[in-house]
Design a protein around this motif. Structure first.
Motif, short mmCIF file in Angstrom:
data_model
loop_
_atom_site.label_atom_id
_atom_site.label_comp_id
_atom_site.label_asym_id
_atom_site.label_seq_id
_atom_site.Cartn_x
_atom_site.Cartn_y
_atom_site.Cartn_z
N GLY A 170 -2.42 -5.26 1.01
CA GLY A 170 -1.79 -3.96 1.16
C GLY A 170 -0.74 -3.88 2.27
O GLY A 170 -0.01 -3.22 2.33
N LYS A 216 0.93 -1.19 0.13
CA LYS A 216 0.04 0.04 -0.05
C LYS A 216 0.80 1.24 0.11
O LYS A 216 0.40 2.36 -0.65
CB LYS A 216 -1.12 -0.03 1.18
CG LYS A 216 -0.18 0.10 2.35
CD LYS A 216 -1.09 0.05 3.68
CE LYS A 216 -0.55 -0.34 5.07
NZ LYS A 216 -1.64 -0.19 6.22
N VAL A 225 2.12 1.63 -4.00
CA VAL A 225 1.15 1.55 -4.99
C VAL A 225 1.16 2.96 -5.71
O VAL A 225 1.29 3.22 -6.80
CB VAL A 225 -0.20 1.25 -4.51
CG1 VAL A 225 -1.42 1.93 -5.37
CG2 VAL A 225 -0.20 -0.45 -4.45
N PRO A 226 1.02 4.13 -4.67
CA PRO A 226 1.03 5.33 -5.17
C PRO A 226 2.25 5.73 -6.37
O PRO A 226 2.22 6.47 -7.15
CB PRO A 226 1.26 6.28 -3.93
CG PRO A 226 0.42 5.76 -3.05
CD PRO A 226 1.07 3.98 -3.35
N ARG A 236 -6.07 1.23 -11.02
CA ARG A 236 -6.23 1.99 -9.60
C ARG A 236 -7.76 1.30 -8.89
O ARG A 236 -7.52 0.84 -7.58
CB ARG A 236 -6.54 3.41 -9.73
CG ARG A 236 -6.61 4.26 -8.65
CD ARG A 236 -7.05 5.82 -8.81
NE ARG A 236 -6.23 6.29 -9.78
CZ ARG A 236 -5.10 6.84 -9.38
NH1 ARG A 236 -4.59 7.01 -8.20
NH2 ARG A 236 -4.16 7.65 -10.27
N ALA A 237 -8.70 0.95 -9.82
CA ALA A 237 -9.65 0.22 -9.37
C ALA A 237 -9.44 -0.99 -8.78
O ALA A 237 -10.04 -1.52 -7.77
CB ALA A 237 -10.99 0.38 -10.27
N ARG A 238 -8.91 -1.77 -9.58
CA ARG A 238 -8.32 -3.02 -9.28
C ARG A 238 -7.65 -3.01 -7.97
O ARG A 238 -7.66 -4.00 -6.97
CB ARG A 238 -7.47 -3.82 -10.22
CG ARG A 238 -7.98 -4.14 -11.54
CD ARG A 238 -7.04 -4.71 -12.50
NE ARG A 238 -8.16 -5.10 -13.75
CZ ARG A 238 -7.17 -5.61 -14.82
NH1 ARG A 238 -5.84 -5.45 -14.98
NH2 ARG A 238 -7.68 -5.72 -15.98
N ILE A 239 -6.80 -2.35 -8.01
CA ILE A 239 -5.65 -2.22 -6.74
C ILE A 239 -6.53 -1.88 -5.57
O ILE A 239 -6.38 -2.60 -4.35
CB ILE A 239 -4.60 -1.31 -6.96
CG1 ILE A 239 -3.60 -1.64 -8.00
CG2 ILE A 239 -3.77 -1.04 -5.59
CD1 ILE A 239 -2.57 -0.57 -8.40
N THR A 240 -7.38 -0.85 -5.55
CA THR A 240 -8.19 -0.39 -4.48
C THR A 240 -9.01 -1.45 -3.96
O THR A 240 -9.50 -1.71 -2.67
CB THR A 240 -8.84 0.97 -4.87
OG1 THR A 240 -7.91 1.84 -5.19
CG2 THR A 240 -9.65 1.33 -3.74
N LYS A 241 -9.72 -2.21 -5.01
CA LYS A 241 -10.89 -3.22 -4.40
C LYS A 241 -10.56 -4.41 -4.08
O LYS A 241 -10.98 -5.26 -3.16
CB LYS A 241 -11.70 -3.33 -5.74
CG LYS A 241 -13.07 -4.11 -5.34
CD LYS A 241 -14.21 -4.08 -6.57
CE LYS A 241 -15.27 -4.90 -6.34
NZ LYS A 241 -16.24 -4.86 -7.35
N VAL A 257 -5.14 -4.25 -2.36
CA VAL A 257 -4.99 -3.59 -1.10
C VAL A 257 -5.46 -4.40 0.14
O VAL A 257 -4.90 -4.52 0.85
CB VAL A 257 -5.17 -2.24 -1.10
CG1 VAL A 257 -4.87 -1.37 0.09
CG2 VAL A 257 -4.27 -1.21 -2.02
#
Length: 400
Positions: free
Chosen positions: A107, A71, A74-75, A95-100, A103
């Motif tokens: 994460g 986590k 990632v940025p 970004r959506a895949r990583i967030t949902k 992480v």
């Protein structure tokens, strides 16, 4: 240093009694030997080297690798994607895949602690909970991309997720035939229903079935993309999530138009031109302008949702066929070409696949069967023809 049989293991006469003295040290688990002219020279060198080892000069300890969690990295990963030529829509997808998914699962884990068995177990759990195989594979590929970038940034020594194809196997319960596709009879009734609907329904749906373009590519077409002389359609942009971008492969392509489709598109453009002239406003550049977000004087691109809700699904309902996604028209286009014996290289170029491997993997099961005669049968036929030929021909075969 340790001693053996009362003698220092670091100073060795080799071979014994030869008068040749050696200094032996261990370096990163391997022995390193240095030859000396005398025992006193070997002893002095050995003690000097031992002191350098203690001071960390000869064998410095490896620098501690900072612990970086997923986590936290990632940025940094997402910031670098546009610099590598990744499109904004693709970055949003990552970004959506990583967030949902990524992480919540990894994460808090340090990058070096993400192992192949752990990812394999995680992927199996997602499949068991009903997630589509291609979705799970996309998530794993995204995670692998993050780890690969971490290796390039020197915050990770290696990527354990390389060669994902050997780790993730498509479940045997998913059959090739499940790829959404319309039969020729269903395509006919869909086109008949579209023709009965006023507006752009028929030219839009016919374009989908006769060119295999993606929905975003269809909505982004301009009038100038239709070449009536060469009978081609120039696919050079896509419209998705209220943005214009390049096609999925990042490259434009030219798709052949059938004579009937060309006639339909030409008639549609004539009607649009006449409508603009009667309304005393400029003819829009879009081949299929949409009203959502615009007016007759300032038309806008069709949105995907508007096309599905006002054209695609109502036509399918009227035709009384399965409620398949718009992309099924692309699969139908490819399947019909391949079943007709069209070379797969041509199909790849029409679809805009970056590699023929993608085309074969996706549509290879639609390659036509050869009936009772198979390509290998030609070898027997040639042999039989040669056997009934002249003796000279037989002699030539024996000499080859």
């Amino acid at each position: 240093m340790a001693r053996k049989n009362g003698k220092d293991r670091g100073i060795v006469e080799k071979p014994a009694g030869s008068g040749q003295w050696w200094v032996r040290l261990y370096e990163n688990g391997r022995e390193r030997w240095t030859r000396c002219d005398s025992k006193s020279q070997a002893s002095a060198l050995y003690h000097r080297l031992k002191e350098q080892v203690r001071q960390g000069v000869l064998l410095p300890k490896p620098a501690a690798v900072p612990v970086v969690r997923l986590k936290e990295y990632v940025p940094r990963y997402l910031e670098q994607l546009p610099l590598r030529g990744v499109k904004a829509l693709t970055v949003a997808t990552y970004r959506a895949r990583i967030t949902k998914h990524l992480v919540p699962a990894f994460g808090g884990s340090p990058l070096h602690a993400i192992t192949r068995p752990a990812v394999k177990e995680w992927a199996a759990a997602l499949l068991q909970h009903g997630l589509d195989f291609n979705t799970v594979k996309g998530l794993a590929l995204t995670l692998s991309g993050i780890l690969t970038q971490a290796v390039e940034d020197q915050v990770l020594s290696h990527n354990p997720l390389l060669r994902l194809g050997t780790m993730l196997k498509r479940p045997s319960t998913i059959a090739d035939e499940e790829l959404p596709c319309f039969t020729p009879a269903e395509e006919d009734v869909i086109l008949t229903a579209a023709k009965a609907k006023p507006g752009p329904a028929y030219p839009m749906i016919l374009t989908l079935f006769r060119t295999g373009v993606r929905i975003g590519e269809l909505l982004a077409l301009h009038r100038e993309d239709v070449n009536t002389v060469s009978r081609t359609l120039h696919v050079r942009r896509t419209w998705s999530k209220w943005r214009l971008s390049t096609p999925k492969s990042g490259k434009s392509r030219k798709v052949d138009l059938s004579p009937h489709l060309l006639d339909v598109l030409r008639a549609w453009m004539d009607v649009s031109q006449l409508d603009a002239a009667m309304g005393e406003h400029p003819c829009p550049p879009m081949l299929f302008p949409g009203g959502l977000g615009g007016t007759r004087q300032a038309p806008f691109y069709y949105s995907e949702n508007a096309f599905r809700s006002t054209i695609w699904f109502p036509v399918l309902e009227q035709a009384q066929v399965s409620r398949l996604p718009v992309h099924a028209a692309r699969h139908t286009y490819a399947s019909r070409l391949l079943a007709a014996g069209v070379p797969i290289k041509y199909v790849q170029a029409q679809l805009g696949h970056a590699s023929i491997t993608v085309t074969v993997d996706t549509y290879g099961h639609w390659l036509p069967a050869t009936g009772s005669h198979r390509p290998v049968d030609v070898l027997d036929r040639e042999e039989m023809a040669a056997a009934t030929g002249s003796k000279t021909g037989s002699d030539r075969r024996e000499n080859v």
